[in-house]
Design an enzyme around this catalytic site. Structure first.
Site, PDB file in Angstrom:
ATOM      1  N   THR A  72       0.905  -1.241   0.156  1.00 58.66           N
ATOM      2  CA  THR A  72      -0.083   0.008  -0.024  1.00 58.66           C
ATOM      3  C   THR A  72       0.867   1.013  -0.101  1.00 58.66           C
ATOM      4  O   THR A  72       0.766   2.198  -0.845  1.00 58.66           O
ATOM      5  CB  THR A  72      -0.868  -0.217   1.228  1.00 58.66           C
ATOM      6  OG1 THR A  72      -2.101  -0.982   0.876  1.00 58.66           O
ATOM      7  CG2 THR A  72      -1.800   1.148   1.070  1.00 58.66           C
ATOM      8  N   ASN A 151      -5.139  -9.749  -8.158  1.00 60.23           N
ATOM      9  CA  ASN A 151      -5.130 -10.455  -6.830  1.00 60.23           C
ATOM     10  C   ASN A 151      -6.639 -11.118  -6.579  1.00 60.23           C
ATOM     11  O   ASN A 151      -6.508 -12.135  -5.818  1.00 60.23           O
ATOM     12  CB  ASN A 151      -5.004  -9.374  -5.787  1.00 60.23           C
ATOM     13  CG  ASN A 151      -6.127  -8.190  -5.802  1.00 60.23           C
ATOM     14  OD1 ASN A 151      -5.976  -7.408  -7.017  1.00 60.23           O
ATOM     15  ND2 ASN A 151      -6.662  -8.062  -4.871  1.00 60.23           N
ATOM     16  N   GLN A 179       1.133  -9.758  -6.295  1.00 62.71           N
ATOM     17  CA  GLN A 179       1.009 -10.944  -6.532  1.00 62.71           C
ATOM     18  C   GLN A 179       1.860 -11.833  -7.424  1.00 62.71           C
ATOM     19  O   GLN A 179       1.749 -13.213  -7.649  1.00 62.71           O
ATOM     20  CB  GLN A 179      -0.493 -11.351  -7.167  1.00 62.71           C
ATOM     21  CG  GLN A 179      -1.573 -10.685  -6.470  1.00 62.71           C
ATOM     22  CD  GLN A 179      -1.826 -11.401  -5.138  1.00 62.71           C
ATOM     23  OE1 GLN A 179      -1.750 -12.656  -4.779  1.00 62.71           O
ATOM     24  NE2 GLN A 179      -2.371 -10.614  -3.935  1.00 62.71           N
ATOM     25  N   HIS A 201       4.762 -10.306   2.906  1.00 66.63           N
ATOM     26  CA  HIS A 201       3.777 -11.428   3.301  1.00 66.63           C
ATOM     27  C   HIS A 201       3.232 -12.200   2.302  1.00 66.63           C
ATOM     28  O   HIS A 201       2.358 -13.112   2.647  1.00 66.63           O
ATOM     29  CB  HIS A 201       2.806 -10.585   4.586  1.00 66.63           C
ATOM     30  CG  HIS A 201       1.729  -9.834   3.679  1.00 66.63           C
ATOM     31  ND1 HIS A 201       0.422 -10.413   3.838  1.00 66.63           N
ATOM     32  CD2 HIS A 201       1.700  -8.643   3.475  1.00 66.63           C
ATOM     33  CE1 HIS A 201      -0.427  -9.627   3.342  1.00 66.63           C
ATOM     34  NE2 HIS A 201       0.474  -8.485   3.105  1.00 66.63           N
ATOM     35  N   CYS A 324     -20.788  -8.553   0.835  1.00 72.69           N
ATOM     36  CA  CYS A 324     -20.722  -8.551   2.301  1.00 72.69           C
ATOM     37  C   CYS A 324     -19.113  -8.745   2.671  1.00 72.69           C
ATOM     38  O   CYS A 324     -18.843  -8.476   3.746  1.00 72.69           O
ATOM     39  CB  CYS A 324     -21.208  -9.978   2.789  1.00 72.69           C
ATOM     40  SG  CYS A 324     -22.808  -9.830   2.739  1.00 72.69           S
TER      41      CYS A 324
END
Lengths: 387, 123
Positions: A72, A151, A179, A201, A324
């Protein structure tokens, strides 16, 4: 209960060798790399070695690597830094509709500040067209930012072609390669990229550490101020254990990459065949041009979060592009950009396989998933079978 | 993120299905948000809800609230059923995560639609 982790695009477990390499830098080698005495020099050496490893993995020079807190920050720095450095030349930026929010929202923030942003569409497979890009380029274009691989659906973009085009036109090209590391060959010269973001990570390294590759001669404005670390582009005391972890992780991820990916791809294909054997399912993304561990499918007539929770109750961790789970009222912007209708997007499931997955785990998923789908469909008012 | 009651209704939903000669049917929600609930009522001539069934497309909150409302109103009169609110259904489940309160908490609305359908047929 057994645990099957199939969300490696979200994050990966820390490799034991990476953990071992990091440990001493939390305790005995605690020095600040900027200090001149012995423990400071030890830390500096570790940072330098890690920088060499990251550079080697990308075919870059060590001085072209800037450590950051993750992708980011790398994406923000690349995009905002270029925009600020080159705004006297022009204020036009090009990106595409399926970028991660760290890229898309950064571009949209710049739009509010007076920059012009073109968001290129993608085809049904999530692919950007180089022709569309060529048409969109203008005299005032200062930056093109297009991810290397998506991603959500794993689609692999024509990065080298985009890079070549930008190079010919003298336009800065940034790619979010988060990715791609450890899954695709990443060579900054073959890809003709000027800026490239990565995050440890995603390839069995620690969280909170990443890097931005900045090609020599690429102008970049900093928006952090402080000490002289990271060539003043990203000041602040270095995250030494994290940097050591990143160095080790990228070394491991890029060694024997082909063999590892061959195995993962075979498992993924088995999972794909099994899931698509369930009636009323479809593959999302490109049939061939996709990351080896990625499977994205839509299971019609059911909603993604219900699927995730049901799988979670069986110990299986996957993700979805349903509203959701997207944190908004709409389902995944990636799936909608590919032309999926809302129902199909709400019913999407993403499986991302990694080094630790086994064939037995895939068998287990294929054993439990059809029952879960049948149960949720029996509750669904839109399922044909209930009419 | 979900309470035990929500997970219980999600994994063992009550009254799933439909009623063939239903006295009233109500549907709310839309596919854009990803929640659709349909409720079927069987009402006797004393205005008592003798039977109720549902089918829901949506997340665990949508399924659990649908299931919960069927439990709450079975055996109740129409006037008793009409006062139930979405908020009450959520409370009966020990609460819902905040983002779910608007999008997936529609069971009382679906019930009201079904009652409206029943009342219009009765006239």
């Amino acid at each position: 209960m057994r645990k099957v982790y199939l969300d490696h695009a979200a994050t990966t477990p820390l490799h034991t060798e990476v953990f071992a390499a990091m440990k001493p830098y939390f305790t005995e080698h605690y020095g600040n790399p900027s200090s001149v005495y012995a423990i400071g020099r030890e830390a500096r050496k570790a940072v330098d070695e890690a920088r060499e490893k990251v550079a080697a993995a990308l075919g870059a020079e060590p001085q072209e690597i800037i450590f950051t807190s993750g992708a980011t920050e790398s994406n923000n720095l690349a995009i905002r830094g270029t925009a600020r450095a080159l705004q006297h030349k022009g204020k036009h930026i090009i990106t595409c509709a399926v970028e991660h929010h760290a890229v898309l929202d950064t571009c949209l923030a710049l739009q509010k500040e007076g920059f012009e942003v073109t968001v290129l569409p993608v085809d049904e497979y999530g692919l950007v067209s180089v022709k569309d890009l060529e048409t969109a380029l203008r005299e005032q274009t200062i930056l093109v930012t297009i991810m290397m691989a998506n991603n959500e659906v794993g689609t692999v973009m024509p990065t080298a072609e985009i890079g070549r085009l930008c190079q010919e036109r003298g336009i800065v090209f940034h790619t979010d390669a988060v990715q791609a590391i450890g899954k695709l060959p990443v060579d900054v010269n073959e890809l003709h990229v000027d800026l490239l973001s990565l995050s440890a990570h995603k390839f069995y390294g620690p969280k909170g550490i990443g890097a931005l590759y900045v090609r020599k001669g690429t102008r970049l404005s900093s928006y952090h101020f402080g000490g002289a670390q990271e060539r003043k582009i990203r000041p602040g005391t270095e995250n030494v254990p994290g940097i050591v972890g990143l160095g080790k992780a990228i070394e491991l991820a890029t060694s024997q990459m082909e063999e590892k990916n061959k195995r993962i791809k075979a498992l993924r294909d088995k999972l794909k065949d099994g899931v698509l054997a369930i009636p009323h399912t479809r593959l999302n993304g490109h049939p061939e041009r996709r990351l080896p561990g990625n499977l994205n499918v839509s299971i019609l007539y059911v909603e993604g979060e219900s699927l995730i929770l049901s799988l979670d109750l069986k110990g299986i961790a996957v993700s979805s592009g349903s509203a959701c789970t997207s944190g908004s009222l709409d389902p995944s912007h990636v799936l909608l950009a590919m032309g999926l209708d809302h129902q199909t997007a709400h019913g999407s499931l993403r499986f991302t396989l990694g080094d630790d997955n086994t064939e037995e785990e895939i068998d287990y998923v294929l054993e439990v998933l059809p029952e879960i789908v049948a149960r949720l469909r029996s509750m669904s008012p839109v399922y044909e079978g209930n009419k | 993120m979900y309470t035990e009651q929500v997970m219980d209704h999600f994994t063992n939903p009550r009254n799933v299905g439909e009623i063939e000669d239903a006295s009233g049917v109500g549907e709310v929600g839309n596919m854009r948000c990803g929640d659709i609930m349909r409720i079927y009522l069987k009402v006797n001539d004393q205005d008592v809800i003798e039977d109720i069934k549902f089918r829901t497309f949506g997340c665990a909150a949508a399924i659990a609230t649908s299931s919960k409302i069927t439990e709450l109103v079975k055996g109740k009169t129409i006037s008793e059923a009409l006062v139930i609110t979405n908020k009450q259904v959520a409370e009966e489940l020990g609460g819902l995560p905040q983002p779910k309160m608007h999008c997936s908490n529609l069971a009382a609305d679906a019930l009201k639609e079904a009652i409206k359908d029943y009342q219009s047929k009765k006239k």
